[in-house]
Design an enzyme around this catalytic site. Structure first.
Site, PDB file in Angstrom:
ATOM      1  N   LYS A  28     -20.537  22.576  48.820  1.00 27.20           N
ATOM      2  CA  LYS A  28     -21.101  23.911  49.402  1.00 27.20           C
ATOM      3  C   LYS A  28     -19.189  22.851  50.617  1.00 27.20           C
ATOM      4  CE  LYS A  28     -23.223  19.671  51.407  1.00 27.20           C
ATOM      5  NZ  LYS A  28     -24.943  19.237  53.023  1.00 27.20           N
TER       6      LYS A  28
ATOM      7  N   TYR B 292       1.962  13.953  74.400  1.00 29.17           N
ATOM      8  CA  TYR B 292       1.104  14.384  75.541  1.00 29.17           C
ATOM      9  C   TYR B 292       0.623  12.993  76.351  1.00 29.17           C
ATOM     10  CZ  TYR B 292       1.978  18.887  73.822  1.00 29.17           C
ATOM     11  OH  TYR B 292       2.255  20.663  73.357  1.00 29.17           O
TER      12      TYR B 292
END
Length: 353
Positions: A35, A249
């Site tokens: 999956k 950042y």
């Protein structure tokens, strides 16, 4: 040279992992969970490789995943759909000969109400309290399905990562008792961790998932699990920074000494976890290079001081693979291997080896 991050998918390793896990439960058929695009590794190439190696039972989450897999492995395989089938999914299931997993009495009642009902499985809830028919409702389920019994019965272990967790034994006995009257159905309980616990969890079919791809709990002694992928990203720039300078950042990392930094083309826009900021690590030629500053959308900066001349534009730093194991990287990011590999997006080039 491509400036994209890349995931080299080691199909031989995935097949070897499937065989190694299967050897732990020799009296059971070894299936494969593919999956979520085979946990980010590519369901079609992984499914084909496993089918060619002898795998005949596959597990997916959605009918569309099953249909794609059916087209690649052909008519012989059994493909079970964990989330069941309703509405338009019924058409997909019927046309591609999938086996939906029924997770509740209403869903079972709906499935059995159709004249064209095909083979199906039933999920029994033995303690997860997520999907499945509860123990007190199993007699009703058996009565409802007498004329068209399920072909497959399964349940899911709550904490198989901890081999001696008391819930494992409790669920084992519960599943055995609840499934016993369903004599014609194949039984399945063990995921990767269940296979690692012991043969008694194997029943008819096992469902290894994350272990196929190099993750999951620590395997038993003597069982080698190999990386399913090597995730790498190219270095774009290399520079020297001075004490007192910051990176990224928010200026969350301040350097105390002169350091050499490399900025690589990998970020959370590619699916690499932002939570790896200031905690994750890369490798250059086997030399650990810690992530410094925030992981941004497209870029991550690593401290390559110890790597010396290996750090140069165009070189690829490894983030998952033989030098940086999947679960080790995930732990550094406060996550698990499942999230790290399934989240890798389309910007990461897959190369099949």
């Amino acid at each position: 040279m491509s400036l994209h991050p890349r995931a080299r998918i080691h199909l031989d390793n995935i097949v070897a992992n499937w065989r190694a896990i299967g050897a732990l439960t020799p009296d059971s058929e070894t299936g494969a969970v593919v999956k979520a695009n085979a946990y980010g590794h590519g369901a079609v190439p992984v499914g084909k490789a496993l089918f060619e190696a002898g795998c005949r039972t596959f597990f997916v989450a959605y009918a569309e995943e099953g249909a794609e897999l059916r087209a690649s492995v052909g008519p012989e395989a059994v493909i079970l759909v964990f989330n069941g089938a309703a509405g338009n999914d019924r058409t997909i299931v019927r046309e591609t000969r999938l086996t939906p997993v029924i997770n509740s009495l209403p869903a079972l009642r709906d499935w059995l109400s159709y004249d064209d009902t095909t083979s199906y499985a039933v999920h029994l809830d033995t303690g997860m309290n997520r999907l499945g028919i509860r123990a007190e409702n199993v007699p009703e389920m058996i009565d409802m399905s007498r004329t068209h019994p399920p072909a497959h019965i399964m349940s899911h272990l709550v904490d198989s990562d901890v081999a001696d967790h008391p819930l494992n034994t409790r669920q084992l006995y519960s599943f055995r008792d609840l499934a016993e009257p369903l004599t014609t159905a194949r039984k399945s309980l063990a995921n990767t961790g269940g296979c690692f616990i012991g043969q008694m969890y194997g029943f008819d079919v096992t469902r290894p998932g994350i272990g196929l791809y190099g993750g999951g709990p620590t395997p038993p002694a003597g069982t080698a699990i190999r990386p399913g992928m090597t995730l790498e990203a190219p270095i774009l720039t290399v520079q020297t920074v001075q004490p007192g300078e910051t990176v990224g950042y928010g200026a969350e990392w301040t350097f105390q000494t002169v350091r050499t930094l490399a900025t690589v083309a990998l970020g959370y826009g590619d699916g690499f976890l932002r939570s790896a900021s200031n905690h994750g690590v890369a490798s250059l030629g086997g030399t650990p290079c810690p992530i410094v500053g925030r992981v941004s959308m497209d870029l991550t900066t690593i401290d390559v001081t110890a790597a010396g001349g290996l750090a140069k534009p165009g070189a690829f730093a490894q983030f998952i693979g033989p030098e940086i194991l999947l679960e080790d990287q995930a732990k550094r990011a406060g996550s698990v291997g499942y999230e790290l590999v399934t989240g890798l997006g389309h910007r990461v080039t897959r190369i099949y080896e």
